[in-house]
Scaffold this active site. Structure first.
Site, PDB file in Angstrom:
ATOM      1  N   HIS A   1       0.829  -1.218   0.000  1.00  0.00           N
ATOM      2  CA  HIS A   1       0.000   0.000   0.000  1.00  0.00           C
ATOM      3  C   HIS A   1       0.859   1.263   0.000  1.00  0.00           C
ATOM      4  CE1 HIS A   1      -3.413  -2.657   1.021  1.00  0.00           C
ATOM      5  NE2 HIS A   1      -2.500  -3.263   1.769  1.00  0.00           N
TER       6      HIS A   1
ATOM      7  N   LYS B   1      15.000  22.017 -12.180  1.00  0.00           N
ATOM      8  CA  LYS B   1      14.357  20.726 -12.394  1.00  0.00           C
ATOM      9  C   LYS B   1      15.196  19.691 -13.144  1.00  0.00           C
ATOM     10  CE  LYS B   1      10.621  19.610 -11.504  1.00  0.00           C
ATOM     11  NZ  LYS B   1       9.280  19.875 -11.962  1.00  0.00           N
TER      12      LYS B   1
ATOM     13  N   GLU C   1       8.535   8.419 -17.672  1.00  0.00           N
ATOM     14  CA  GLU C   1       7.116   8.732 -17.921  1.00  0.00           C
ATOM     15  C   GLU C   1       6.731   8.292 -19.335  1.00  0.00           C
ATOM     16  OE1 GLU C   1       6.924  12.906 -16.994  1.00  0.00           O
ATOM     17  OE2 GLU C   1       7.587  12.535 -14.943  1.00  0.00           O
TER      18      GLU C   1
END
Ligand code: ARG
Length: 462
Positions: free
Chosen positions: A162, A289, A296
């Protein structure tokens, strides 16, 4: 539309008008299926060799056709072949050129066959070799995963359920889970080879043929184990296409799960792994960044693989036997899925080579969340002859106490522990050691260091 050497449609004797220009535009598939040219020529050569062996065509005609086909293959591979949309597909483009090279005798090539069996013969051969190519690409990924695992046998991290800290594991054990997944992918692809082993050539349009052909001979020549059993099923069947697309989907699903995990782990919140600059991209506005764009990309690509599988399933749904134009789309779908997967496997391999564990952060995170609670329960069962349920309750009470005191389990004193279970001695403190915890999971398939080492050796030998 397909034409013969006189620039007349092959079916021109029967169909008097040319196809509407709109249909000529949409009905052709040459831009897609020209990729099958090698397989098509190979199939045709086997076919005419068989026709000659069976005394259906003469030695001279067989040789002329093979000469022409070999010349065409060279032309295509040297990019000197002019593909024409007018001739619909790869089969007709090659046949048309054969007429130009050897003349009217080219007309014998299509004895006892149809494009219906021709196309699936080509396609099966193509998928067969692509399946092997994919397995080689998967092998490379497995190798890189093993390398990363080898470097991280004693790297402790939290195992999650989880996405919450569950029990301590070795990072290598996690990586070896990926090896299992990729190994299953390889098996799935390899299993498909069985149905790809049946030769469609010779079933002709849908009934078989009145010529005395030898399908076992062409099977052998083309590397198939045996001929297919039923002519109608053969021209209608695209199950082998579905098998391939499904296998691609499962493999890309695995990649997407791993990609998602690495994205989470490389996020600032987790910071468990480091991706080198080679596999991250920057932002156009935020100078600080470093984004895991490539991961992705991999996560997203599983979407198009599923889409392709569903396109094919939908094309086949309710389609009567046997050949229909609907089926022509199968090649574009397969080529797209294939190319995307090969590309994703290469990218993923590159990412693995540029991933390292942030060992300190992994250990830090593993030290939180009462991750050794199960070890404590196991200890109580083993050393104080309690049932597991009883030990579970005692441990839960100890966790509650730690939480109340804002302490980690290993920060509780033996006196505090004794308040919950008086039988406990100093000996218990060793269960809070993470390395000890990981290493205690010696059951087959568990995360102990020895198990992992053995598994790595096993897969390296594979
Ligand atoms: N280009 C066609 C395809 O890929 C070949 C089979 C054509 N057969 C036919 N009966 N029109 O499906």
């Amino acid at each position: 539309m397909a034409k013969n050497k006189n620039n007349q449609a092959i079916w021109g004797t029967r169909i008097k008008k040319s196809a509407s220009s709109l249909f000529q535009k949409v009905g052709n598939s040459i831009d897609i299926d020209k990729r099958l040219y090698k397989e098509d020529i190979k199939g045709s050569i086997a076919h005419v060799e068989m026709l000659f062996k069976q005394k259906i065509i003469s030695f001279k005609i067989k040789n002329k056709i093979i000469y022409g086909l070999t010349k065409i293959e060279k032309e295509i591979s040297k990019k000197k072949f002019e593909f024409s949309k007018k001739y619909e597909d790869i089969h007709m483009n090659i046949e048309k050129r054969l007429f130009q090279i050897i003349g009217e005798e080219a007309g014998y090539i299509h004895t006892a066959r149809s494009r219906n069996d021709q196309v699936i013969t080509d396609f099966k051969i193509w998928i067969r070799s692509s399946t092997k190519e994919i397995n080689i690409a998967i092998d490379k990924v497995i190798k890189s995963t093993l390398k990363l695992a080898e470097k991280n046998i004693d790297t402790i991290m939290p195992g999650f359920t989880h996405l919450k800290n569950a029990q301590a594991i070795s990072f290598a054990h996690y990586l070896m889970a990926y090896v299992e997944m990729f190994n299953r992918d390889k098996k799935r692809f390899t299993n498909n080879l069985e149905s790809l082993d049946e030769n469609p050539l010779g079933v002709a349009a849908l009934t078989g043929t009145s010529f005395n052909i030898d399908r076992n001979y062409t099977s052998k020549k083309l590397g198939f184990k045996r001929p297919t059993n039923n002519s109608i099923d053969t021209v209608s069947d695209r199950d082998f296409v579905l098998d391939f697309l499904y296998s691609v989907s499962v493999c890309s699903m695995h990649i997407s799960r791993i990609a998602e995990e690495l994205i989470i782990w490389s996020s600032d919140g987790f910071n468990l792994i480091h991706l080198s600059d080679k596999v991250v991209t920057g932002s156009s506005i935020m100078p600080q960044k470093k984004n895991p764009d490539l991961l992705e990309y991999l996560r997203g690509k599983s979407g198009s693989s599923y889409g392709n599988l569903f396109s094919m399933l939908t094309i086949l749904k309710g389609l009567p036997l046997s050949y229909f134009k609907d089926l022509q789309d199968d090649k574009e779908i397969v080529f797209k899925s294939n190319d995307t997967l090969i590309n994703c496997l290469k990218i993923f391999d590159e990412i693995l080579k540029n991933t390292s564990a942030n060992k300190k952060k992994m250990l830090e995170l593993a030290s939180s969340g009462y991750i050794t609670a199960t070890d404590l329960a196991d200890y109580l069962v083993r050393n104080h002859s309690m049932s597991f349920r009883k030990a579970y309750q005692k441990t839960a009470a100890i966790v509650n106490l730690a939480e109340k005191k804002k302490k980690k389990l290993d920060e509780l004193s033996i006196e505090e522990l004794k308040k919950i279970e008086p039988k406990l001695t100093n000996d218990v403190l060793k269960v809070f050691d993470l390395k000890n915890s990981v290493n205690s999971k010696k059951s087959y398939g568990g995360t102990s260091f020895d198990n992992i080492k053995k598994m790595i050796i096993k897969y390296k030998k594979h």
